[in-house]
Motif scaffolding. Sequence first.
Motif, PDB file in Angstrom:
ATOM      1  N   GLU A  60      39.722   9.546  16.484  1.00 35.36           N
ATOM      2  CA  GLU A  60      38.983   9.381  15.064  1.00 35.36           C
ATOM      3  C   GLU A  60      38.433  10.999  15.305  1.00 35.36           C
ATOM      4  N   PRO A  61      38.107  11.563  13.964  1.00 32.68           N
ATOM      5  CA  PRO A  61      37.618  13.002  14.290  1.00 32.68           C
ATOM      6  C   PRO A  61      36.099  12.819  14.536  1.00 32.68           C
ATOM      7  N   VAL A  62      35.437  13.751  15.254  1.00 34.65           N
ATOM      8  CA  VAL A  62      34.224  13.953  15.725  1.00 34.65           C
ATOM      9  C   VAL A  62      33.901  15.479  15.635  1.00 34.65           C
ATOM     10  N   LYS A  63      32.793  15.971  14.794  1.00 29.29           N
ATOM     11  CA  LYS A  63      32.267  17.204  14.714  1.00 29.29           C
ATOM     12  C   LYS A  63      32.066  17.514  16.065  1.00 29.29           C
ATOM     13  N   LEU A  64      32.399  18.701  16.812  1.00 30.18           N
ATOM     14  CA  LEU A  64      32.056  19.164  18.181  1.00 30.18           C
ATOM     15  C   LEU A  64      30.501  19.566  18.069  1.00 30.18           C
ATOM     16  N   PRO A  65      29.703  18.966  18.971  1.00 33.82           N
ATOM     17  CA  PRO A  65      28.067  19.326  19.078  1.00 33.82           C
ATOM     18  C   PRO A  65      28.008  20.609  19.702  1.00 33.82           C
ATOM     19  N   SER A 145      20.512  12.121   6.429  1.00 29.62           N
ATOM     20  CA  SER A 145      21.920  11.722   5.739  1.00 29.62           C
ATOM     21  C   SER A 145      23.078  12.458   5.890  1.00 29.62           C
ATOM     22  N   TRP A 146      23.704  11.649   6.792  1.00 30.36           N
ATOM     23  CA  TRP A 146      24.918  12.499   7.473  1.00 30.36           C
ATOM     24  C   TRP A 146      26.302  12.058   7.225  1.00 30.36           C
ATOM     25  N   PHE A 147      26.246  10.858   6.733  1.00 31.77           N
ATOM     26  CA  PHE A 147      27.547   9.957   6.862  1.00 31.77           C
ATOM     27  C   PHE A 147      28.006   9.239   5.521  1.00 31.77           C
ATOM     28  N   ALA A 156      31.903  12.634   7.960  1.00 35.20           N
ATOM     29  CA  ALA A 156      30.666  13.264   8.255  1.00 35.20           C
ATOM     30  C   ALA A 156      30.250  14.609   7.790  1.00 35.20           C
ATOM     31  N   SER A 157      29.061  14.699   7.267  1.00 33.77           N
ATOM     32  CA  SER A 157      28.553  15.828   6.881  1.00 33.77           C
ATOM     33  C   SER A 157      28.850  17.175   7.527  1.00 33.77           C
ATOM     34  N   PRO A 158      29.036  18.271   7.244  1.00 35.99           N
ATOM     35  CA  PRO A 158      29.240  19.331   7.979  1.00 35.99           C
ATOM     36  C   PRO A 158      27.689  19.859   8.712  1.00 35.99           C
ATOM     37  N   ASN A 159      26.693  19.221   8.157  1.00 32.94           N
ATOM     38  CA  ASN A 159      25.318  19.606   8.600  1.00 32.94           C
ATOM     39  C   ASN A 159      25.167  18.702   9.928  1.00 32.94           C
TER      40      ASN A 159
END
Length: 519
Positions: A60-65, A145-147, A156-159
């Motif tokens: 599943e995709p996760v934006k890299l922290p 508000s991120w998802f 997921a929001s790009p933010n």
Amino acid sequence: MSALSTTAVQAEVLVPVDQFLANTTRHYEANQYKTSYTVYVPQTELQGNAIVLNPAAVGEPVKLPTTSKNGITYVDIESDPAMLGVSYTKVNGQLTLGPAPQASTVKAPYTMQTPLSWAFDPWPTQGTPYQAKLNSSGDNIISPSWFKLHSLGLEASPNVSIDYVNDYKSKGYHVWPLITNRFDPGFTSGILADQSVWKKYAHNLVQYAYIYGFDGYNFDFENIDYADRDRLTAFVAYLSNHLHQYNIKTSIDVTGYSDSPEWSLVYNRSAFANSVDYVVLMAYDETWAKSTTAGPVASYPWVRNHTEKMLSEVPSQKLVLGVPFYMRLWHDTNGYAKGETLAMKNTGSYFANYKDKMTWDDRLKLYYLSIPTGSGSDRIWFEDNTSLGLKLDLVKELQLGGFAAWRKGFEDESTIAMIQGKDLGRGIPKSDTVDVPEPVVEETKPLTKLEQYKLRLEEKEKAKAAKAEAKRKAKEEKELAKRKAKEEAEQAKAEKKRQAEEAKAEKKRLSKSVQVVKR
């Protein structure tokens, strides 16, 4: 094993992004500018207290922290390096990367101290983060508000930002991102009928929580076909049960009571109370934005009535009172009203300019103002520190689970100060003492390049808004001048016509006089 090539971040679990990408066992993708990265984390399975990561499982995709320091981009691997596909050791402050283990560990369970002080943050990249807790009676929560739910999985929001999370957690906040169904009944009906996508949502939410350090989530599912009521109830229970296995808290927002199938009757509030940790009563929009009849956003009797009614379905310690940081200006023309949302922080300017016209409505427990206009009147039922404070008193009186404000950025410092001074009571677990942290005085530091960039963006946005406002005013002035010129032209035309008629009448009179003389 790969030793980090820099000692600039020895005290933190930060890895230069290039070095992380060279060592991670996860598949990843970068955007075209290589400023944002997505890693694909395998779905997990619980074995006792271990979270087993199967590299062959669906990713599943996760934006890299990522975070930036001194112009260098790092990956923050502190929360759960295993899910990110690496391991590390630290010796004498020196980090060394290694291969990812096959398992991670379930977070320790924790108990929330109520009453909660909670704020929703729909625009987390705007404004200044809170510098202190909203209230020290219990735990504090911030919900960016991120998802959004998507037909193919979680969007997921790009933010989504590890800096935002770390900043708020350093100030004692729990970060519970908000997830929305887009308020689209057709779309929602589709995903509620497809249980295969439920699993993708659940796994991805766990991955984000562990990688970013979220403590919980808030479900904001609204405008849903009544025919999907049972499926919605099952969906919320499924998500909540899965997240609870990983010691992640859950909450859901519900409206007050009405006869609307899509906005109220669709909620099985008592069933929600059995599956989630907290139910947030959105005790606002008493008069909806699209109403053609003017009225208050959250009068005291309306708020109290819906809260007390909901206590018959939701235990008091689980019920969180949603309060508004906003009101509405109603443009009323011949009994037809059109609403315009006003931030609560605008109250002061109205009090300063219309003090003599303000009236306190003791039944509704709020101030009221009516301003005559050329076509009717502008009317406002105010939300201010007095009206808000009275509603917050319900938290202690009814022993509620806390309050949640919509939304951050609509209030000012005086409102924050009022909330911080409120006695909200003591909830669960009860404690005889309240630990109030000493204020942290931070040394003033020069802005980083990222902060300078954000500041320039904010200034550009402000300039853009000011330009748009100036353009709007110029347009209004132009239209006003055009109307005025038209009126003056019509008046001149009418005057010219009148003079012509008078001249014609005078000529006719003189002609008759001449005829009389000739006779």
